[in-house]
Design a protein around this motif. Structure first.
Motif, mmCIF file in Angstrom:
data_model
loop_
_atom_site.group_PDB
_atom_site.id
_atom_site.type_symbol
_atom_site.label_atom_id
_atom_site.label_comp_id
_atom_site.label_asym_id
_atom_site.label_seq_id
_atom_site.Cartn_x
_atom_site.Cartn_y
_atom_site.Cartn_z
ATOM 1 N N PRO A 92 2.415 -3.717 -11.671
ATOM 2 C CA PRO A 92 1.338 -3.034 -10.964
ATOM 3 C C PRO A 92 0.124 -3.956 -10.904
ATOM 4 N N THR A 93 -0.649 -3.837 -9.851
ATOM 5 C CA THR A 93 -1.723 -4.811 -9.642
ATOM 6 C C THR A 93 -3.074 -4.272 -10.118
ATOM 7 N N LYS A 143 -1.560 -15.872 -9.540
ATOM 8 C CA LYS A 143 -0.969 -14.560 -9.225
ATOM 9 C C LYS A 143 -0.858 -13.698 -10.480
ATOM 10 N N ALA A 144 -0.500 -14.316 -11.582
ATOM 11 C CA ALA A 144 -0.269 -13.566 -12.821
ATOM 12 C C ALA A 144 -1.533 -12.862 -13.307
ATOM 13 N N ARG A 145 -2.682 -13.451 -13.007
ATOM 14 C CA ARG A 145 -3.937 -12.841 -13.448
ATOM 15 C C ARG A 145 -4.133 -11.430 -12.882
ATOM 16 N N PHE A 146 -3.514 -11.153 -11.737
ATOM 17 C CA PHE A 146 -3.755 -9.883 -11.054
ATOM 18 C C PHE A 146 -2.737 -8.804 -11.409
ATOM 19 N N CYS A 147 -1.870 -9.098 -12.380
ATOM 20 C CA CYS A 147 -0.919 -8.074 -12.814
ATOM 21 C C CYS A 147 -1.574 -7.208 -13.873
ATOM 22 N N PRO A 203 -17.959 8.570 8.776
ATOM 23 C CA PRO A 203 -19.124 7.694 8.830
ATOM 24 C C PRO A 203 -19.988 7.807 7.573
ATOM 25 N N ALA A 204 -20.383 6.674 7.031
ATOM 26 C CA ALA A 204 -21.327 6.659 5.909
ATOM 27 C C ALA A 204 -22.734 6.839 6.466
ATOM 28 N N LYS A 205 -23.604 7.446 5.659
ATOM 29 C CA LYS A 205 -24.979 7.702 6.084
ATOM 30 C C LYS A 205 -25.965 7.048 5.120
ATOM 31 N N PRO A 206 -27.223 6.901 5.552
ATOM 32 C CA PRO A 206 -28.228 6.246 4.703
ATOM 33 C C PRO A 206 -28.293 6.890 3.323
ATOM 34 N N GLY A 207 -28.272 6.086 2.301
ATOM 35 C CA GLY A 207 -28.405 6.585 0.946
ATOM 36 C C GLY A 207 -27.091 6.969 0.278
ATOM 37 N N ASP A 208 -25.997 7.003 1.043
ATOM 38 C CA ASP A 208 -24.702 7.347 0.439
ATOM 39 C C ASP A 208 -24.330 6.354 -0.655
ATOM 40 N N GLU A 209 -23.954 6.877 -1.807
ATOM 41 C CA GLU A 209 -23.401 6.047 -2.875
ATOM 42 C C GLU A 209 -21.927 5.834 -2.562
ATOM 43 N N CYS A 210 -21.470 4.602 -2.591
ATOM 44 C CA CYS A 210 -20.080 4.309 -2.239
ATOM 45 C C CYS A 210 -19.441 3.397 -3.273
ATOM 46 N N GLU A 211 -18.126 3.343 -3.234
ATOM 47 C CA GLU A 211 -17.437 2.324 -4.011
ATOM 48 C C GLU A 211 -16.268 1.794 -3.203
ATOM 49 N N VAL A 212 -16.064 0.494 -3.337
ATOM 50 C CA VAL A 212 -14.950 -0.169 -2.666
ATOM 51 C C VAL A 212 -13.922 -0.484 -3.746
ATOM 52 N N ARG A 213 -12.711 0.091 -3.605
ATOM 53 C CA ARG A 213 -11.630 -0.182 -4.563
ATOM 54 C C ARG A 213 -10.750 -1.268 -3.972
ATOM 55 N N THR A 214 -10.610 -2.337 -4.703
ATOM 56 C CA THR A 214 -10.029 -3.571 -4.149
ATOM 57 C C THR A 214 -8.871 -4.065 -4.993
ATOM 58 N N ARG A 215 -7.829 -4.493 -4.314
ATOM 59 C CA ARG A 215 -6.656 -5.029 -5.023
ATOM 60 C C ARG A 215 -5.942 -6.026 -4.113
ATOM 61 N N ILE A 216 -5.091 -6.854 -4.722
ATOM 62 C CA ILE A 216 -4.234 -7.725 -3.919
ATOM 63 C C ILE A 216 -3.067 -6.881 -3.423
ATOM 64 N N GLU A 217 -2.904 -6.832 -2.103
ATOM 65 C CA GLU A 217 -1.840 -5.991 -1.547
ATOM 66 C C GLU A 217 -0.534 -6.768 -1.420
ATOM 67 N N SER A 234 11.956 -4.296 -5.150
ATOM 68 C CA SER A 234 12.504 -5.142 -6.211
ATOM 69 C C SER A 234 12.005 -4.661 -7.566
ATOM 70 N N PRO A 235 12.855 -4.737 -8.573
ATOM 71 C CA PRO A 235 12.449 -4.337 -9.918
ATOM 72 C C PRO A 235 11.228 -5.137 -10.389
ATOM 73 N N ALA A 236 11.200 -6.413 -10.030
ATOM 74 C CA ALA A 236 10.088 -7.256 -10.454
ATOM 75 C C ALA A 236 8.764 -6.705 -9.925
ATOM 76 N N ALA A 237 8.784 -6.335 -8.652
ATOM 77 C CA ALA A 237 7.549 -5.840 -8.038
ATOM 78 C C ALA A 237 7.114 -4.537 -8.701
ATOM 79 N N GLU A 238 8.098 -3.699 -8.992
ATOM 80 C CA GLU A 238 7.749 -2.424 -9.618
ATOM 81 C C GLU A 238 7.187 -2.640 -11.018
ATOM 82 N N ALA A 239 7.641 -3.712 -11.649
ATOM 83 C CA ALA A 239 7.210 -3.973 -13.016
ATOM 84 C C ALA A 239 5.801 -4.564 -13.074
#
Lengths: 150, 150, 150, 150
Positions: D12-13, D144-148, D79-93, D5-10
């Motif tokens: 991005p989250t 919902k609008a906050r996440f656009c 697999p992650a190992k001890p000491g690994d620096e990581c980041e979790v990228r999070t969004r509303i799907e 839908s055009p709305a969804a494309e317009a």
């Protein structure tokens, strides 16, 4: 059910029961279980299922076997609360060539279903002294046979 | 202070800071931090102190060094709450021949002291291929020197 | 023992037993129990001691009672390993006016002592609808009496 | 993509990033991350996403909002190992009427993808003083609008 193989129908699978009690520290400020707790239980329940068929953790480790995960999922049906007595009923749901699916159903002592989930694991035999990446191996028929209910 | 050795006075110790935020799942139904969480932080803060003086975890492990605990204690001054930004200020409080005491002070971002505690650890160098019980070893002077603030 | 008070000698204290098994996920890459795990057990063992004398968690919570900690400590005697069956033997070690000390001894199934520790807690009765800081209260004699072994 | 839908494309989250480091105590005797750890991170990452759009945990709690889970899943890539620096990228799907799906991608600092997963949560507003079972509510358009993404 007409597509099911006769062999599969002839081999009901073993189920083991892992008993646990919801600890105060496993619950969050909402007063219900913090959901990752269920996965801690799932992991313990899988080790217990293997112990139930004659492969306790110490033997698996001594033989160099490991069962790392490739996927896991859960559905929550009712929230567990502090002090709830629970049991996780665990069985192999499906065998692949190198992977297998463990199914877990979590029930409260009064029979209420709390959560259901699965873990997909691969079978590894790590030889002593061998380093480097581990690769999944073909699951021996002998292993699969252990999980067929008598 | 007349009994303090000149050498000790001349060697102020390094302090490192481990930053953390109280997670929802680290709090209990009373709405405050579940107290074992502090010990999870203490362990991470000790690894960070060693990294701060040039001994990151991977190097320690590669060299076969471990620091198992013989004792730990904590005093709680104020309860942490979900979302609180905290920091653990960590330093070596005392060196023994084979053991050492790590002191941790936990502060909330607004400066409030939340908890203070110590871990008593021993120093071990496990040679590759050697099995059997591990025994504490004399801590090298070179190691102690790393923790002296410039 | 000549200095012990007759009253204290006349009142041996109740001990309860909390049984647990060292989970795979409670152990660290050194292959032994990650030490904060013991404090998770201590907390559960204290709730169980209260349940043992007729005060299960749900009743305490319904009555508005809580037992926040002011201090805790532990000494490690032998390392627990994955799969070890353990029990925590728990008793009230000392009653104060508003605080009390819970002592925990952790044994492996073969009788080996793994760890000993204490929790110092205060007694709180939080009235419904009352907000603001909680303050420790005088522990009722009725409560203390519950812990005297018959 | 012609069916989108055009709305969804317009719209991005928003994506937020939760940074974390694999603790020694989050790893198991196989020397890799104990998998439930990822779900601890997912929960923290979801709270952080809401904070990122102007709804920090304390405000949500003050307003009586909660986001209990109905399902969660994960796939493990490396697999992650001890000491690994990581980041979790999070969004509303995905937004439903009363539920929503949060997607989490876990990357190691070197860009390697470690795990991907989702949480399906429902939206609840618990009025003060109201007890009894909580029911999911219609998610306000304002939320919902906050996440656009702008």
């Amino acid at each position: 059910m007409s597509g099911a193989s006769p062999a599969a129908e002839a081999l009901p699978t073993v189920t083991s029961v892992y008993r646990c009690k919801v600890a105060w520290g496993e619950c969050d400020p909402a007063g219900i279980i913090f959901y990752p707790t269920y996965f801690h239980w799932f992991d313990s329940a899988t080790w217990q299922l293997f112990a139930h068929v004659g492969l306790p953790m110490l033997r698996l480790l001594a033989d160099g076997n490991m069962m790392p995960l490739v996927a896991a999922d859960i559905r929550f049906h009712n929230p567990a609360k502090p002090g709830d007595e629970c049991e996780v009923r665990t069985r192999i749901e499906r065998w692949g060539g190198k992977s297998f699916v463990v199914a877990h159903d979590v029930y409260r002592a009064d029979g209420e279903l709390l959560a259901t989930g699965t873990e997909t694991r691969v079978w590894i035999c790590k030889l002593e002294g061998v380093t480097g990446p581990m690769t999944a191996q073909t699951i021996p028929a002998e292993l699969k046979a252990r999980f067929c209910a008598k």
